[in-house]
Design a protein around this motif. Structure first.
Motif, PDB file in Angstrom:
ATOM      1  N   ALA A  10       3.436  67.185 -61.969  1.00 43.76           N
ATOM      2  CA  ALA A  10       3.471  65.973 -62.788  1.00 43.76           C
ATOM      3  C   ALA A  10       4.168  66.239 -64.117  1.00 43.76           C
ATOM      4  N   ALA A  11       3.877  67.411 -64.707  1.00 43.70           N
ATOM      5  CA  ALA A  11       4.541  67.763 -65.961  1.00 43.70           C
ATOM      6  C   ALA A  11       6.037  67.947 -65.756  1.00 43.70           C
ATOM      7  N   LEU A  12       6.422  68.570 -64.637  1.00 43.38           N
ATOM      8  CA  LEU A  12       7.849  68.765 -64.353  1.00 43.38           C
ATOM      9  C   LEU A  12       8.559  67.422 -64.190  1.00 43.38           C
ATOM     10  N   TYR A  13       7.922  66.486 -63.492  1.00 41.06           N
ATOM     11  CA  TYR A  13       8.555  65.176 -63.330  1.00 41.06           C
ATOM     12  C   TYR A  13       8.733  64.490 -64.682  1.00 41.06           C
ATOM     13  N   GLY A  14       7.754  64.639 -65.557  1.00 41.36           N
ATOM     14  CA  GLY A  14       7.900  64.086 -66.899  1.00 41.36           C
ATOM     15  C   GLY A  14       9.072  64.690 -67.643  1.00 41.36           C
ATOM     16  N   LEU A  15       9.296  65.995 -67.459  1.00 41.23           N
ATOM     17  CA  LEU A  15      10.442  66.646 -68.093  1.00 41.23           C
ATOM     18  C   LEU A  15      11.758  66.104 -67.539  1.00 41.23           C
ATOM     19  N   LEU A  16      11.789  65.844 -66.235  1.00 43.52           N
ATOM     20  CA  LEU A  16      13.033  65.406 -65.601  1.00 43.52           C
ATOM     21  C   LEU A  16      13.420  63.986 -66.009  1.00 43.52           C
ATOM     22  N   VAL A  17      12.446  63.090 -66.108  1.00 43.36           N
ATOM     23  CA  VAL A  17      12.773  61.691 -66.415  1.00 43.36           C
ATOM     24  C   VAL A  17      12.865  61.440 -67.908  1.00 43.36           C
ATOM     25  N   SER A  18      12.396  62.361 -68.735  1.00 43.99           N
ATOM     26  CA  SER A  18      12.466  62.203 -70.192  1.00 43.99           C
ATOM     27  C   SER A  18      13.449  63.223 -70.754  1.00 43.99           C
ATOM     28  N   GLU A  19      14.729  63.004 -70.421  1.00 40.60           N
ATOM     29  CA  GLU A  19      15.746  63.992 -70.799  1.00 40.60           C
ATOM     30  C   GLU A  19      15.816  64.182 -72.312  1.00 40.60           C
ATOM     31  N   ASP A  20      15.686  63.093 -73.074  1.00 40.19           N
ATOM     32  CA  ASP A  20      15.798  63.204 -74.521  1.00 40.19           C
ATOM     33  C   ASP A  20      14.630  63.981 -75.123  1.00 40.19           C
ATOM     34  N   ASN A  21      13.483  63.982 -74.431  1.00 39.51           N
ATOM     35  CA  ASN A  21      12.290  64.659 -74.953  1.00 39.51           C
ATOM     36  C   ASN A  21      11.953  65.917 -74.167  1.00 39.51           C
ATOM     37  N   ALA A  22      12.907  66.409 -73.341  1.00 38.80           N
ATOM     38  CA  ALA A  22      12.619  67.538 -72.460  1.00 38.80           C
ATOM     39  C   ALA A  22      12.236  68.778 -73.249  1.00 38.80           C
ATOM     40  N   SER A  49      15.999  63.533 -51.304  1.00 38.76           N
ATOM     41  CA  SER A  49      16.567  62.588 -52.270  1.00 38.76           C
ATOM     42  C   SER A  49      17.932  62.071 -51.839  1.00 38.76           C
ATOM     43  N   GLU A  50      18.572  62.712 -50.855  1.00 37.93           N
ATOM     44  CA  GLU A  50      19.822  62.173 -50.316  1.00 37.93           C
ATOM     45  C   GLU A  50      19.585  60.971 -49.416  1.00 37.93           C
ATOM     46  N   HIS A  51      18.330  60.749 -49.035  1.00 37.93           N
ATOM     47  CA  HIS A  51      18.019  59.655 -48.115  1.00 37.93           C
ATOM     48  C   HIS A  51      17.136  58.578 -48.735  1.00 37.93           C
ATOM     49  N   VAL A  52      16.297  58.950 -49.703  1.00 37.70           N
ATOM     50  CA  VAL A  52      15.411  57.981 -50.350  1.00 37.70           C
ATOM     51  C   VAL A  52      15.547  58.138 -51.862  1.00 37.70           C
ATOM     52  N   LYS A  53      14.931  57.233 -52.601  1.00 41.60           N
ATOM     53  CA  LYS A  53      14.975  57.308 -54.057  1.00 41.60           C
ATOM     54  C   LYS A  53      14.346  58.613 -54.538  1.00 41.60           C
ATOM     55  N   PHE A  54      14.856  59.084 -55.685  1.00 42.64           N
ATOM     56  CA  PHE A  54      14.441  60.390 -56.192  1.00 42.64           C
ATOM     57  C   PHE A  54      12.931  60.458 -56.406  1.00 42.64           C
ATOM     58  N   VAL A  55      12.330  59.395 -56.928  1.00 43.49           N
ATOM     59  CA  VAL A  55      10.896  59.426 -57.208  1.00 43.49           C
ATOM     60  C   VAL A  55      10.096  59.581 -55.920  1.00 43.49           C
ATOM     61  N   TYR A  56      10.540  58.925 -54.834  1.00 41.52           N
ATOM     62  CA  TYR A  56       9.832  59.048 -53.564  1.00 41.52           C
ATOM     63  C   TYR A  56      10.058  60.425 -52.950  1.00 41.52           C
ATOM     64  N   ALA A  57      11.282  60.941 -53.109  1.00 42.38           N
ATOM     65  CA  ALA A  57      11.564  62.289 -52.608  1.00 42.38           C
ATOM     66  C   ALA A  57      10.716  63.318 -53.343  1.00 42.38           C
ATOM     67  N   TYR A  58      10.590  63.148 -54.659  1.00 39.04           N
ATOM     68  CA  TYR A  58       9.780  64.080 -55.451  1.00 39.04           C
ATOM     69  C   TYR A  58       8.317  64.000 -55.019  1.00 39.04           C
ATOM     70  N   LEU A  59       7.820  62.788 -54.818  1.00 37.38           N
ATOM     71  CA  LEU A  59       6.424  62.615 -54.424  1.00 37.38           C
ATOM     72  C   LEU A  59       6.170  63.246 -53.057  1.00 37.38           C
ATOM     73  N   ALA A  60       7.071  62.996 -52.092  1.00 37.08           N
ATOM     74  CA  ALA A  60       6.874  63.539 -50.743  1.00 37.08           C
ATOM     75  C   ALA A  60       6.935  65.057 -50.746  1.00 37.08           C
ATOM     76  N   ALA A  61       7.922  65.642 -51.461  1.00 38.95           N
ATOM     77  CA  ALA A  61       8.055  67.098 -51.490  1.00 38.95           C
ATOM     78  C   ALA A  61       6.865  67.753 -52.180  1.00 38.95           C
ATOM     79  N   SER A  62       6.400  67.169 -53.264  1.00 42.81           N
ATOM     80  CA  SER A  62       5.277  67.761 -53.987  1.00 42.81           C
ATOM     81  C   SER A  62       3.984  67.644 -53.188  1.00 42.81           C
ATOM     82  N   VAL A  63       3.745  66.503 -52.526  1.00 40.51           N
ATOM     83  CA  VAL A  63       2.539  66.356 -51.712  1.00 40.51           C
ATOM     84  C   VAL A  63       2.539  67.355 -50.567  1.00 40.51           C
ATOM     85  N   ALA A  64       3.699  67.523 -49.922  1.00 38.62           N
ATOM     86  CA  ALA A  64       3.791  68.475 -48.807  1.00 38.62           C
ATOM     87  C   ALA A  64       3.491  69.900 -49.271  1.00 38.62           C
TER      88      ALA A  64
END
Length: 442
Positions: free
Chosen positions: A393-405, A347-362
Motif C-alpha cells: 500500500a505504501a509503495l502504491y502511494g509512492l507510485l501515484v504521488s510522484e510529486d511527493n515520492a 498492466s498490459e491488459h488491464v488498468k494499472f491499479v487493477y494489475a497492481y491489486l491482482a499482483a499484490s493479492v496473489a
C-alpha cells in the motif's frame, strides 16, 4: 559467531535477489522498446510527431559583384561574378491555432495517442524589397511563400491557402529548402516595392502524441484546445486551463523573446535541422499512468521490500528462536521479485491499479500461506502478510504521488527504522552473539 554467520547469510541472500530484480527491469525496458516500435509503426502510416512553422517569404536574387581571383601565374585580378542570394522576410503578425481532436491507435497490446489538428495560420507581411546599389547589377527572381510541416503524410486533405482573399494552389516542399512542407510561387517584385500580403492557411493535420509550433512572426499568438485531459507543455509556459473536459492553452510571443527566426535562417544553410529542434512551443498528449514507467519505478523499491522481509525473518529467528533455512529466505525473495513481473504483464491488459491489486493479492496470499508453515503459526503468517500489505500500500502511494515520492519514501524509511529500534531496544546483543565482553573491576 553464529549471529555473525547468520547476518552474513541474510546479506548474501539479499544481494542475490538483485539478480532476478535486474532481469525483471530488463524485461520492462524491453517492453518499452516494443511500445516505441509500435509508436514508430503508427507514425509511418498515420503521421509522426508534428511541427509547424511559417509562413516565411523568401525572395531570391542574382547579384553581380566584383571579386578578386588569382590566376595560374599568381596574378591577382578583379573579375565580376554572379552570386545567387536571397532575402528572408518573416510575418509582422502570426496567429496559429485550432482544436486537436485526440484518438488512439492500437498495435498489438500497445495503444498510441494520435490526434487530428484542425489548424489555421493567419499572417501579415509588409516586406520592403531593398533598393540600394546599382539596379543593373541585381536581378530579382520569383519569391515563394513557404510553410514547414514535419511530416506531410499527416495531411488529411488538400490544405487551402488564401492570399489577399484569393485561393492559390500549393506545391510540395519549401521552395529551395530541402525540408518537408508546402510553398507557393509569387510574381517577381521590383526594387523598392513593398510586398503586402494577408495569408490564411487552413488544414487538417494528423500527428502522433505531440504538436510543436514555431514562433516566426514579429508578434505571435498561438491557441490550442483539446478534449485530452493530460497535456504536457513544451517551451515557454502558456496561459492554460485544464479540466475534466480537456484543456485550452494560449501563447503570446514576441520575436525579441525567441531565437526562432535566427534558428530558421541558420537552418536554410543546414537542411538537416529539424523544425522541432528550433526555439518553439508545443503540447504533448501524455498518458498520466505510463505502465512501464510506473513498473520501473516500483522495481527500484524491490530491494527495500526484500531487505525488510529478511530483517523480519531475522528477528523471528532471534527472538522466537525459529530456525529459517537460507532456501526459505530465497523462495520468499523470489516471490517478492515475481510481484514486479506480474505487475508489468497484467498492466498490459488491464488498468494499472487493477494489475497492481491482482499482483499484490496473489503474492501476499502465497507468502502468507507459505510463511504460516515456515514460522509454525498461522497468526505469524497472517502477521507477516499484514506487514506486506502495508508495504504494498505504501509503495502504491509512492507510485501515484510522484510529486511527493521523496517525502513519502523518506517517511517510510524513518518509520521502518523507528520500528526496528523500538522492537530491539531491550535485546542484549552480546548475549545473543554469545560474546559478552569482560567487565574491568575498579
Amino acid at each position: 559467531m553464529r549471529l555473525a554467520f547468520k547476518v552474513a547469510i541474510v546479506a548474501f541472500m539479499t544481494i542475490a535477489i538483485l539478480i532476478p530484480l535486474s532481469m525483471i527491469r530488463g524485461v520492462i525496458h524491453e517492453r518499452e522498446e516494443y511500445r516505441a516500435g509500435a509508436v514508430a509503426d503508427i507514425a509511418r502510416s498515420y503521421g509522426g510527431a508534428q511541427a509547424f512553422a511559417g509562413p516565411v517569404l523568401v525572395v531570391p536574387y542574382t547579384e553581380t559583384v566584383e571579386v578578386e581571383e588569382t590566376d595560374a601565374n599568381n596574378v591577382v585580378r578583379k573579375v565580376r561574378r554572379a552570386k545567387t542570394r536571397q532575402w528572408t522576410f518573416f510575418p509582422t503578425t502570426l496567429d496559429v491555432g485550432g482544436p486537436m481532436v485526440p484518438d488512439t491507435r492500437k498495435r498489438g497490446l500497445h495503444e498510441v495517442r494520435v490526434y487530428e489538428w484542425k489548424g489555421h495560420a493567419t499572417a501579415r507581411f509588409d516586406a520592403v524589397i531593398p533598393n540600394e546599389g546599382n539596379p543593373a547589377d541585381r536581378q530579382i527572381g520569383r519569391p515563394w511563400l513557404s510553410y514547414g510541416i514535419a511530416d506531410v503524410r499527416g495531411l488529411r486533405a488538400a490544405p487551402v491557402l488564401r492570399i489577399n482573399g484569393r485561393d492559390v494552389a500549393l506545391q510540395e516542399g519549401m521552395g529551395s529548402r530541402e525540408a518537408p512542407g508546402l510553398h507557393v510561387r509569387l510574381d517577381a517584385p521590383v526594387p523598392g516595392q513593398t510586398i503586402a500580403l494577408d495569408t490564411q492557411l487552413d488544414m487538417l493535420l494528423g500527428g502522433t502524441e505531440s504538436l510543436v509550433l514555431v514562433p516566426l512572426g514579429k508578434n505571435n499568438r498561438f491557441e490550442l484546445e483539446s478534449t485530452w485531459r493530460h497535456p504536457s507543455f513544451a517551451g515557454t509556459s502558456p496561459r492554460h486551463d485544464t479540466s475534466a473536459d480537456g484543456f485550452t492553452a494560449s501563447w503570446d510571443i514576441a520575436s525579441v523573446a525567441s531565437n526562432a527566426q535566427r534558428n530558421y535562417v541558420e537552418g536554410l544553410a543546414s537542411p538537416e535541422m529539424g523544425l522541432a529542434n528550433m526555439d518553439a512551443v508545443g503540447v504533448s498528449l501524455i498518458d498520466p499512468v505510463d505502465i512501464y514507467t510506473q513498473a520501473d519505478r516500483a522495481t527500484k523499491y524491490g530491494l527495500l521490500f526484500v531487505l525488510l522481509t529478511f530483517v523480519g525473518f531475522f528477528f523471528f529467528e532471534l527472538i522466537k528462536q525459529l530456525p529459517i533455512h537460507p532456501i526459505q529466505y530465497g523462495l520468499v525473495g523470489l516471490a517478492l521479485a515475481i510481484f514486479f513481473l506480474l505487475l508489468v504483464s497484467l498492466s498490459e491488459h488491464v488498468k494499472f491499479v487493477y494489475a497492481y491489486l491482482a499482483a499484490s493479492v496473489a503474492c501476499i496470499g502465497l507468502l502468507g500461506f507459505y510463511l504460516s508453515a515456515v514460522l509454525r503459526s498461522l497468526a505469524r503468517g497472517l502477521g507477516f502478510a499484514a506487514m506486506l500489505t502495508t508495504l504494498y500500500a505504501a509503495l502504491y502511494g509512492l507510485l501515484v504521488s510522484e510529486d511527493n515520492a521523496l517525502v513519502l519514501g523518506a517517511g517510510l524509511l524513518f518509520l521502518v527504522l523507528a520500528t526496528v529500534m523500538v522492537v530491539t531496544r531491550r535485546i542484549d546483543w552480546y548475549q545473543v552473539a554469545g560474546a559478552r565482553p569482560a567487565v574491568r573491576q575498579a
